[in-house]
Design a protein around this motif. Structure first.
Motif, PDB file in Angstrom:
ATOM      1  N   GLY A  49       0.784  -1.218   0.000  1.00 50.39           N
ATOM      2  CA  GLY A  49       0.000   0.000   0.000  1.00 50.39           C
ATOM      3  C   GLY A  49       0.821   1.275   0.000  1.00 50.39           C
ATOM      4  N   THR A  50       2.057   1.228  -0.498  1.00 45.54           N
ATOM      5  CA  THR A  50       2.888   2.427  -0.525  1.00 45.54           C
ATOM      6  C   THR A  50       3.846   2.343  -1.703  1.00 45.54           C
ATOM      7  OG1 THR A  50       4.252   3.882   0.847  1.00 45.54           O
ATOM      8  CG2 THR A  50       4.736   1.528   0.970  1.00 45.54           C
ATOM      9  N   VAL A  51       4.667   3.384  -1.870  1.00 42.94           N
ATOM     10  CA  VAL A  51       5.608   3.478  -2.981  1.00 42.94           C
ATOM     11  C   VAL A  51       7.011   3.159  -2.484  1.00 42.94           C
ATOM     12  CG1 VAL A  51       6.624   5.049  -4.670  1.00 42.94           C
ATOM     13  CG2 VAL A  51       4.186   5.203  -4.139  1.00 42.94           C
ATOM     14  N   PHE A  52       7.767   2.408  -3.293  1.00 46.00           N
ATOM     15  CA  PHE A  52       9.149   2.063  -2.972  1.00 46.00           C
ATOM     16  C   PHE A  52      10.082   2.651  -4.027  1.00 46.00           C
ATOM     17  CE2 PHE A  52       6.638  -0.994  -0.799  1.00 46.00           C
ATOM     18  CZ  PHE A  52       7.355  -1.352   0.334  1.00 46.00           C
ATOM     19  N   SER A  53      11.256   3.087  -3.588  1.00 46.52           N
ATOM     20  CA  SER A  53      12.282   3.511  -4.535  1.00 46.52           C
ATOM     21  C   SER A  53      13.612   2.886  -4.143  1.00 46.52           C
ATOM     22  CB  SER A  53      12.406   5.035  -4.579  1.00 46.52           C
ATOM     23  OG  SER A  53      12.856   5.537  -3.335  1.00 46.52           O
ATOM     24  N   LEU A  54      14.417   2.561  -5.143  1.00 49.84           N
ATOM     25  CA  LEU A  54      15.714   1.930  -4.936  1.00 49.84           C
ATOM     26  C   LEU A  54      16.757   2.780  -5.644  1.00 49.84           C
ATOM     27  CD1 LEU A  54      13.416  -0.436  -5.543  1.00 49.84           C
ATOM     28  CD2 LEU A  54      15.315  -1.930  -4.995  1.00 49.84           C
ATOM     29  N   ASP A  55      17.733   3.293  -4.900  1.00 53.60           N
ATOM     30  CA  ASP A  55      18.790   4.142  -5.437  1.00 53.60           C
ATOM     31  C   ASP A  55      20.111   3.429  -5.197  1.00 53.60           C
ATOM     32  OD1 ASP A  55      20.461   6.178  -6.251  1.00 53.60           O
ATOM     33  OD2 ASP A  55      19.403   7.741  -5.165  1.00 53.60           O
ATOM     34  N   VAL A  56      20.822   3.124  -6.282  1.00 49.43           N
ATOM     35  CA  VAL A  56      22.029   2.303  -6.190  1.00 49.43           C
ATOM     36  C   VAL A  56      23.178   2.993  -6.910  1.00 49.43           C
ATOM     37  CG1 VAL A  56      22.995  -0.001  -6.527  1.00 49.43           C
ATOM     38  CG2 VAL A  56      20.521   0.285  -6.312  1.00 49.43           C
ATOM     39  N   ARG A  57      24.346   3.036  -6.282  1.00 46.73           N
ATOM     40  CA  ARG A  57      25.536   3.628  -6.891  1.00 46.73           C
ATOM     41  C   ARG A  57      26.648   2.588  -6.968  1.00 46.73           C
ATOM     42  NH1 ARG A  57      25.647   8.703  -2.728  1.00 46.73           N
ATOM     43  NH2 ARG A  57      23.604   9.604  -3.256  1.00 46.73           N
ATOM     44  N   ALA A 112      26.997   1.998  -2.817  1.00 45.10           N
ATOM     45  CA  ALA A 112      26.087   2.716  -1.922  1.00 45.10           C
ATOM     46  C   ALA A 112      24.653   2.363  -2.309  1.00 45.10           C
ATOM     47  CB  ALA A 112      26.303   4.229  -2.018  1.00 45.10           C
ATOM     48  N   VAL A 113      23.809   2.199  -1.297  1.00 46.85           N
ATOM     49  CA  VAL A 113      22.431   1.752  -1.511  1.00 46.85           C
ATOM     50  C   VAL A 113      21.502   2.581  -0.633  1.00 46.85           C
ATOM     51  CG1 VAL A 113      20.799  -0.166  -1.217  1.00 46.85           C
ATOM     52  CG2 VAL A 113      23.123  -0.614  -2.030  1.00 46.85           C
ATOM     53  N   CYS A 114      20.360   2.968  -1.203  1.00 47.37           N
ATOM     54  CA  CYS A 114      19.303   3.607  -0.422  1.00 47.37           C
ATOM     55  C   CYS A 114      17.973   3.052  -0.909  1.00 47.37           C
ATOM     56  CB  CYS A 114      19.340   5.126  -0.602  1.00 47.37           C
ATOM     57  SG  CYS A 114      18.011   5.997   0.277  1.00 47.37           S
ATOM     58  N   VAL A 115      17.259   2.349  -0.032  1.00 46.19           N
ATOM     59  CA  VAL A 115      15.935   1.831  -0.366  1.00 46.19           C
ATOM     60  C   VAL A 115      14.928   2.551   0.525  1.00 46.19           C
ATOM     61  CG1 VAL A 115      14.436  -0.198  -0.514  1.00 46.19           C
ATOM     62  CG2 VAL A 115      16.877  -0.412  -1.013  1.00 46.19           C
ATOM     63  N   VAL A 145      13.571   4.439   5.453  1.00 51.70           N
ATOM     64  CA  VAL A 145      14.735   4.343   4.580  1.00 51.70           C
ATOM     65  C   VAL A 145      15.832   3.509   5.215  1.00 51.70           C
ATOM     66  CG1 VAL A 145      16.538   5.687   3.436  1.00 51.70           C
ATOM     67  CG2 VAL A 145      14.217   6.603   3.574  1.00 51.70           C
ATOM     68  N   GLN A 146      16.419   2.602   4.406  1.00 47.23           N
ATOM     69  CA  GLN A 146      17.626   1.862   4.794  1.00 47.23           C
ATOM     70  C   GLN A 146      18.733   2.235   3.829  1.00 47.23           C
ATOM     71  OE1 GLN A 146      18.252  -0.907   7.338  1.00 47.23           O
ATOM     72  NE2 GLN A 146      20.255  -0.062   6.810  1.00 47.23           N
ATOM     73  N   THR A 147      19.869   2.647   4.379  1.00 49.59           N
ATOM     74  CA  THR A 147      21.017   2.980   3.538  1.00 49.59           C
ATOM     75  C   THR A 147      22.218   2.112   3.902  1.00 49.59           C
ATOM     76  OG1 THR A 147      21.991   4.652   5.000  1.00 49.59           O
ATOM     77  CG2 THR A 147      20.255   5.392   3.478  1.00 49.59           C
ATOM     78  N   PHE A 148      23.091   1.952   2.929  1.00 49.13           N
ATOM     79  CA  PHE A 148      24.442   1.433   3.137  1.00 49.13           C
ATOM     80  C   PHE A 148      25.380   2.315   2.335  1.00 49.13           C
ATOM     81  CE2 PHE A 148      21.875  -2.456   3.765  1.00 49.13           C
ATOM     82  CZ  PHE A 148      22.282  -2.783   5.048  1.00 49.13           C
ATOM     83  N   GLY A 149      26.576   2.554   2.860  1.00 47.76           N
ATOM     84  CA  GLY A 149      27.489   3.442   2.161  1.00 47.76           C
ATOM     85  C   GLY A 149      26.938   4.855   2.144  1.00 47.76           C
ATOM     86  N   GLY A 150      27.370   5.607   1.137  1.00 49.92           N
ATOM     87  CA  GLY A 150      26.877   6.970   1.046  1.00 49.92           C
ATOM     88  C   GLY A 150      27.814   7.834   0.225  1.00 49.92           C
ATOM     89  N   PRO A 151      27.750   9.138   0.397  1.00 45.88           N
ATOM     90  CA  PRO A 151      26.873   9.837   1.349  1.00 45.88           C
ATOM     91  C   PRO A 151      25.436   9.965   0.856  1.00 45.88           C
ATOM     92  CG  PRO A 151      28.169  11.422   0.128  1.00 45.88           C
ATOM     93  CD  PRO A 151      28.639  10.069  -0.320  1.00 45.88           C
ATOM     94  N   TRP A 152      24.496  10.019   1.832  1.00 49.73           N
ATOM     95  CA  TRP A 152      23.082  10.232   1.556  1.00 49.73           C
ATOM     96  C   TRP A 152      22.563  11.337   2.450  1.00 49.73           C
ATOM     97  CZ3 TRP A 152      21.530   7.556  -2.532  1.00 49.73           C
ATOM     98  CH2 TRP A 152      22.135   6.323  -2.818  1.00 49.73           C
ATOM     99  N   ARG A 153      21.559  12.027   1.981  1.00 52.09           N
ATOM    100  CA  ARG A 153      20.848  13.020   2.787  1.00 52.09           C
ATOM    101  C   ARG A 153      19.368  12.637   2.763  1.00 52.09           C
ATOM    102  NH1 ARG A 153      23.083  17.861   3.989  1.00 52.09           N
ATOM    103  NH2 ARG A 153      21.210  19.045   3.473  1.00 52.09           N
ATOM    104  N   ILE A 154      18.796  12.407   3.921  1.00 56.78           N
ATOM    105  CA  ILE A 154      17.438  11.875   4.046  1.00 56.78           C
ATOM    106  C   ILE A 154      16.550  12.924   4.704  1.00 56.78           C
ATOM    107  CG2 ILE A 154      16.030  10.010   5.002  1.00 56.78           C
ATOM    108  CD1 ILE A 154      18.873   8.498   5.207  1.00 56.78           C
ATOM    109  N   HIS A 165      27.343   3.818  13.649  1.00 58.14           N
ATOM    110  CA  HIS A 165      26.287   2.952  13.144  1.00 58.14           C
ATOM    111  C   HIS A 165      26.804   1.912  12.147  1.00 58.14           C
ATOM    112  CE1 HIS A 165      23.818   6.181  14.815  1.00 58.14           C
ATOM    113  NE2 HIS A 165      22.870   5.294  14.891  1.00 58.14           N
ATOM    114  N   GLY A 166      28.145   1.739  12.065  1.00 57.95           N
ATOM    115  CA  GLY A 166      28.665   0.787  11.100  1.00 57.95           C
ATOM    116  C   GLY A 166      28.429   1.299   9.692  1.00 57.95           C
ATOM    117  N   ASP A 167      28.309   0.392   8.740  1.00 59.30           N
ATOM    118  CA  ASP A 167      28.132   0.785   7.348  1.00 59.30           C
ATOM    119  C   ASP A 167      26.699   1.165   7.044  1.00 59.30           C
ATOM    120  OD1 ASP A 167      28.978   1.110   4.648  1.00 59.30           O
ATOM    121  OD2 ASP A 167      28.072  -0.820   4.168  1.00 59.30           O
ATOM    122  N   GLY A 168      25.756   0.721   7.847  1.00 64.02           N
ATOM    123  CA  GLY A 168      24.347   0.968   7.552  1.00 64.02           C
ATOM    124  C   GLY A 168      23.723   1.985   8.476  1.00 64.02           C
ATOM    125  N   LEU A 169      22.725   2.684   7.958  1.00 62.81           N
ATOM    126  CA  LEU A 169      21.966   3.612   8.777  1.00 62.81           C
ATOM    127  C   LEU A 169      20.540   3.638   8.252  1.00 62.81           C
ATOM    128  CD1 LEU A 169      23.082   6.835  10.401  1.00 62.81           C
ATOM    129  CD2 LEU A 169      20.998   6.927   9.029  1.00 62.81           C
TER     130      LEU A 169
END
Length: 255
Positions: free
Chosen positions: A2-10, A112-115, A121-130, A156-160
């Motif tokens: 019932g919602t929208v998902f986005s996947l951002d991968v570098r 780097a991953v942001c889902v 939001v779950q991220t790994f690597g970066g940088p990301w601004r949420i 927070h290790g590699d993930g945030l």
């Protein structure tokens, strides 16, 4: 769900990443088919209707059931998957699914991953601004969490992960599990930052249900930071949140 998902991968090998994106999307569709409370044929719906026992459910359902029980104990009962005598893991399963999808992309070699699943939001690597949506000013951002290099990544290790709970998007869907009613002294929104989205989602849901009790509980939770907007438009945050985020704009800090 019932919602929208986005996947951002570098980064990473394009062929592997493309296959991993398809796999992550397929995983999210599979989770919806298994856990949806709106699909009569889902395992969760059949479990609620008495046509299926937990022992005969898939390993994924049993894992989520165990995680929900762990969350109930961790939060002193403020997180609960019990609903009308049945089992509704909605408060945990989206974060768990998004976290797993992000792990799939990282395992495929992404730098780097942001889902993003409906604002959680779950991220790994970066940088990301949420951006944290302002619950009282549609279209505005109340704060910006920095993830990845130079943003408290060591702690927070590699993930945030960032999860927000509140009525702005879906109405008053979070109830006090002890009364079955909306929380007393309810916040406009509560955002939690943690290492994994499963942890952040549970903490945000439980703490929102706590109402005025939330601030002290969150301050004592290891590896967890939080930012809140009150119904009156003031803000508060835990001690370590400022190291992870830009200051909120246009809001009055509270006490």
């Amino acid at each position: 769900m019932g919602t929208v998902f986005s996947l951002d991968v570098r980064g990473g090998a394009p062929d592997r990443i493309a296959a991993a994106v398809e796999g992550a999307a397929a995983w999210l569709r599979h989770v919806d088919e298994v856990f949806s409370t709106y699909r009569p044929g889902s395992q969760i719906s059949r479990l609620a209707a008495g046509g299926l026992t937990l022992a005969r459910c898939s390993a994924e359902v049993r894992e989520v059931h165990r995680l929900c029980e762990d969350a109930r104990r961790r939060t002193g009962g403020w997180f609960s998957a019990a609903y009308a005598g049945g089992f509704d893991p909605t408060g945990l399963v989206k974060g768990w699914a998004v976290e797993r999808a992000a792990e799939m992309l990282r395992s495929a070699g992404a730098d780097a991953v942001c889902v993003n699943g409906g604002g959680d939001v779950q991220t790994f690597g970066g940088p990301w601004r949420i951006g944290v949506a302002d619950p009282l000013r549609p279209g505005a951002v109340a704060a910006v969490v920095r993830a990845g290099e130079g943003a408290g990544g060591t702690a927070h290790g590699d993930g945030l992960a960032v999860a927000t709970s509140g009525p702005a998007e879906r109405g008053g869907h979070v109830l006090d599990p002890h009364t079955g009613r909306p929380p007393r002294d309810a916040l406009a929104s509560l955002t939690v930052v943690s290492r994994t989205l499963t942890e952040a989602d549970v903490a945000a849901t439980a703490a929102y249900a706590m109402g005025a009790r939330a601030r002290g509980w969150l301050a004592a939770e290891p590896g967890t930071e939080a930012f809140a907007v009150t119904a009156g438009g003031r803000t508060w945050h835990t001690a370590g949140f400022g190291a992870l985020a830009d200051p909120p704009a246009g809001r009055t800090p509270g006490r």
